[in-house]
Design an enzyme around this catalytic site. Structure first.
Site, PDB file in Angstrom:
ATOM      1  N   GLU B 224       0.813  -1.228   0.000  1.00  0.00           N
ATOM      2  CA  GLU B 224       0.000   0.000   0.000  1.00  0.00           C
ATOM      3  C   GLU B 224       0.842   1.272   0.000  1.00  0.00           C
ATOM      4  O   GLU B 224       0.546   2.215  -0.725  1.00  0.00           O
ATOM      5  CB  GLU B 224      -0.947   0.017   1.211  1.00  0.00           C
ATOM      6  CG  GLU B 224      -2.195  -0.832   1.043  1.00  0.00           C
ATOM      7  CD  GLU B 224      -1.953  -2.288   1.391  1.00  0.00           C
ATOM      8  OE1 GLU B 224      -0.842  -2.607   1.878  1.00  0.00           O
ATOM      9  OE2 GLU B 224      -2.859  -3.104   1.170  1.00  0.00           O
ATOM     10  N   HIS B 293     -10.303  -4.787  10.482  1.00  0.00           N
ATOM     11  CA  HIS B 293     -10.914  -4.573   9.164  1.00  0.00           C
ATOM     12  C   HIS B 293     -12.214  -3.776   9.251  1.00  0.00           C
ATOM     13  O   HIS B 293     -13.015  -3.821   8.329  1.00  0.00           O
ATOM     14  CB  HIS B 293     -11.194  -5.915   8.477  1.00  0.00           C
ATOM     15  CG  HIS B 293      -9.968  -6.593   7.955  1.00  0.00           C
ATOM     16  ND1 HIS B 293      -8.976  -7.055   8.766  1.00  0.00           N
ATOM     17  CD2 HIS B 293      -9.573  -6.870   6.685  1.00  0.00           C
ATOM     18  CE1 HIS B 293      -8.024  -7.615   8.034  1.00  0.00           C
ATOM     19  NE2 HIS B 293      -8.345  -7.506   6.761  1.00  0.00           N
TER      20      HIS B 293
END
Lengths: 338, 490
Positions: B224, B293
């Site tokens: 990322e 998450h």
């Protein structure tokens, strides 16, 4: 030497061949400009005219000068916060750079960026980044854009030995190799990341091998010799330009001053510094070569010295005369109009 | 005229220093870079170098004395061709005036008229957006004047009745928005994990690889920070990347590039270098995926000047706002929600349907209480409004749509009518979007409030996995109904 630089990671051992006096002279001028500019910046800092952090490039001039002598107009440059030399080598105006250091409206960022945050769209200079290693994915993105548009430009992405242990450097190496992006990673190894030597921070100190795991060819080059830099880097850069993917160049260099202005540099000996200055100074090296060539004499070099001093003096005058940014600038440049 | 060497400031905070020792003596040749002396500061002993060539003419301050202020002359250097007689002409050759010029913060005298020689590159037209957040200085262009609230109804268009529309899921609407913009502009490309061959982890990019090819729909490694920084670099050079985060939770790996590299660069470059880039992906809790998450990032990103933050609810807004985000020249955070990807809404068929950034939508009219919400919580709030209506409480439901810049006039106008406010979000309460809305409403509509505003938020805990605990952690219809009743006091 018959080994292709694309096939192996190596130290360069070749002796520099003859270089044109004209080219060497222009590189001598550039190195001198950077040196005098930085000395002046140090002085203005001492007078309180430049604030905050100020990282000087003195000693490392041959690195950016030699590499940018290979650049085309459509090449891009991005670097860390030790960036004044890179801006001058990219052709940016010393007045605009110095005025940014003093935080004035005539600066490249109109006084809103400072020493570490300057840009020039016109010269394809994309910063000036204050976060160690952040310029590496950004530079990889500039190269991605060059490839996306089908241009033949390359991106010179400069980083220091202190940045080479940042994870994002390897995330970038991986993508650049995977997608064969036209990026030249230039590791300026000046031996110390702030006050920590390479030996104390890096499990492997052969930084030119850092791309090996990704199949990126690397080369170690004496970064105190501008002729050497230009000649050794040229075939590597040419391969990158030809679409063969990235390369890693480790330029062995040295900064004479502390990490920033407020660093007393206690982590290294005075003898080490003076040995580098006396025996390996890139400007002295070039001077000797120029005189030996017979194309110029001491008087001609003195003349150059005077010219450079005048340019730097003018930049310093401009940087002090230029007004502080107007208060109305406080809220501008946050967003562009959609 | 000899050159004065001044005691330099060697750190941003140094105001005085002591000369520890001189390394040159009078009569010595000096050159640029020659170390002249060692100076003791409050922190360290540092070297002072000459920036001039010449001969050390006179040492004005001997080593070992008391500290002297920064900028005091400490020596005179004779330039080439000058002899010692020039020293007499020097103004400060007399004595070391240690007490002279006690100026701890020497300030240059800026002349009003700069020589306009060095010209920075021209900058693009830039404006300050209509963002009241955190900038309520009345001198600031971000300040919202009273007149902004005085119109009868700032939302002139209610939910538009589309000329031609068709039912579509949020997932399809997002895909179509990207496809249409990619057809329109070849500089737009999509990059992220599993966006190409896999068609997106949540199938949002279905079919894009087939239509646009691997040059423009790019699978990245799981990296990322790397691909976000790469996207920012590409945007700086003029491309218009769409960076997909498989979920916004993973954007924490990359947040340095979102804030430091994307959001701040336009300002730091004095307006030269914009970063036209969209960061999009599902945000907030999904279902039973646990704490790592399930976080909502609305308040994290909304905190930062230089970003726009969008969080749509309906498919038409998802499409219209994503198109606006891609066309916007600034970095835009586009927060989606996995749980509503499959929900269907009417979406206009017009390819030029674009929803302006920064405008809220009133989803339901009501006179008794204002409910603000964004993303999936708009649906929950609408449901709550139906329940409230059964008890005679008419709630006005505002879909914020854009979190930054916030459409404050629409909120304030509504509160002036209902006199009550409940803010709803699934993120954490502390320093959340609700905190900001309540604060702004207190600043702009305090006298209209009949009850303290309330926040309905996710609980102040990492989201639990167990089905019962997870359900207790996120705002539900009953929580909103209870809060609305509390402020209406029935």
């Amino acid at each position: 030497m018959s080994v292709s630089p694309r096939k192996s990671t190596r130290r360069s051992t070749a002796k520099p061949a003859d270089v044109s006096t004209e080219s060497l002279l222009s590189q001598y001028r550039m190195m001198l400009l950077i040196r005098r500019f930085e000395e002046k910046a140090g002085q203005l800092y001492g007078m309180g005219l430049i604030g905050g952090f100020c990282h000087l490039y003195i000693g490392q001039e041959a690195v950016v000068t030699g590499l940018q002598s290979l650049a085309q107009d459509n090449d891009c440059i991005v670097t860390s916060y030790r960036d004044h030399g890179h801006m001058l080598a990219a052709g940016m105006d010393p007045k605009g750079v110095m005025a940014e250091l003093t935080g004035r409206s005539g600066g490249y960022s109109r006084g809103k960026g400072g020493s570490m945050h300057m840009f020039s769209r016109e010269k394809n200079f994309f910063g000036g980044h204050g976060i160690v290693g952040a310029q590496v994915p950004i530079g990889t993105g500039l190269a991605f854009a060059q490839r996306y548009r089908g241009e033949d430009g390359v991106t010179y992405c400069y980083l220091g030995d202190g940045a080479v242990n940042q994870g994002q450097v390897y995330e970038s190496f991986n993508m650049a190799a995977l997608w064969k992006l036209p990026v030249v990673y230039v590791i300026e190894n000046n031996k110390y990341g702030m006050g920590t030597s390479v030996e104390r921070s890096s499990a492997s100190v052969e930084l030119y091998k850092r791309g090996q795991a990704y199949g990126i060819p690397g080369m170690q080059i004496d970064g105190m010799d501008v002729v050497h830099v230009q000649q050794q880097a040229a075939p590597m850069v040419a391969d990158v330009r030809a679409g063969k993917g990235p390369c890693v160049l480790e330029l062995q260099t040295y900064r004479y001053r502390g990490h920033s202005m407020s660093d007393p540099a206690k982590y290294r000996s005075k003898e080490e510094v003076s040995r580098m200055r006396q025996e390996h100074d890139p400007i002295d090296n070039a001077k000797v070569l120029l005189l030996k060539s017979g194309a110029v004499d001491e008087a001609a070099l003195k003349e150059i010295d005077k010219e450079i001093k005048a340019i730097v003096g003018e930049a310093a005058d401009f940087a002090q005369a230029s007004a502080e940014p107007d208060a109305t600038e406080l809220f501008t440049d946050v967003l562009l109009e959609a | 005229m000899p050159i004065s060497v001044l005691l330099p400031a060697l750190s941003p905070t140094m105001t005085e220093g002591k000369i520890a020792r001189w390394l040159v003596k009078e009569g010595d040749e000096v050159a640029s870079g020659t170390v002249l002396a060692e100076i003791e500061t409050d922190k360290a002993t540092m070297e002072v170098e000459s920036v001039d060539d010449g001969t050390m003419g006179k040492i004005l301050v001997e080593a070992g004395g008391d500290p002297i202020p920064v900028n005091t002359p400490i020596a005179l250097i004779l330039a080439e061709g000058e002899d010692a007689s020039a020293l007499d002409a020097a103004p400060k050759a007399e004595a070391p005036k240690a007490e002279a010029k006690p100026e701890p913060e020497p300030k240059p005298e800026a002349k009003p008229e700069p020589k306009a020689e060095a010209k920075p590159a021209p900058r693009a037209e830039s404006v300050s957006a209509n963002v009241p957040v955190g900038a309520l200085d009345s001198n600031s262009p971000l300040h919202i004047t009273e007149s902004a609230f005085s119109t009868d109804d700032p939302v002139t268009e209610p939910e538009p009745a589309f000329a031609k529309s068709a039912p579509m899921t949020v997932r399809e609407a997002l895909r179509d928005a990207m496809a249409e913009e990619m057809r329109r502009d070849k500089d737009v490309f999509l990059m992220g994990e599993e966006v190409a061959q896999y068609n997106g982890a949540y199938k949002v990019s279905q079919g894009l690889l087939d239509e646009f090819g691997a040059q423009r729909v790019i699978d990245t490694p799981i990296t990322e920070m790397g691909f976000t920084g790469l996207g920012v670099g590409a945007a700086m050079s003029g491309l218009k990347p769409i960076i997909e985060f498989m979920t916004f939770n993973f954007s924490m790996q990359a947040i340095d590039h979102i804030i430091n590299s994307a959001a701040k660069t336009l300002y730091m470059s004095g307006g030269q270098l914009g970063t036209p880039i969209v960061f999009r992906g599902p945000n907030g809790a999904a279902s039973r995926v646990g704490a790592q998450h399930s976080q909502c990032y609305a308040s994290w990103y909304a905190h930062c000047p230089g970003l726009k933050v969008i969080a749509p609810y309906s498919a038409s807004d998802a499409k219209g706002l994503l198109k606006a985000a891609i066309r916007d020249p600034n970095p835009v955070i586009f927060l989606e929600n996995e749980l509503i990807y499959g929900q269907s809404f009417e979406v206009p068929e017009d390819e030029d349907y674009v929803v302006p950034i920064g405008k809220a939508a009133i989803k339901r009219r009501g006179a008794h209480v204002t409910l603000t919400a964004f993303s999936r919580m708009v649906g929950v709030a609408l449901h709550a409004a139906e329940e409230l209506a059964k008890e005679g409480i008419e709630a006005e439901v505002i879909d914020l749509r854009t979190i930054r810049p916030l459409d404050l006039p629409t909120i304030v106008h509504s509160v002036k009518k209902t006199n009550r406010l409940v803010s709803i979000e699934e993120g954490w309460p502390y320093a959340g979007i609700g905190s900001e809305i309540v604060s702004l409403v207190c600043e702009y509509a305090f006298d209209w409030l009949d009850a303290p505003p309330l926040r309905v938020t996710g609980k102040d805990i990492p989201l639990p996995y167990a089905v019962n605990l997870e359900k207790m952690s996120l705002p539900e219809v009953a929580d909103i109904v209870a809060a609305a009743k509390a402020v209406v006091a029935r």
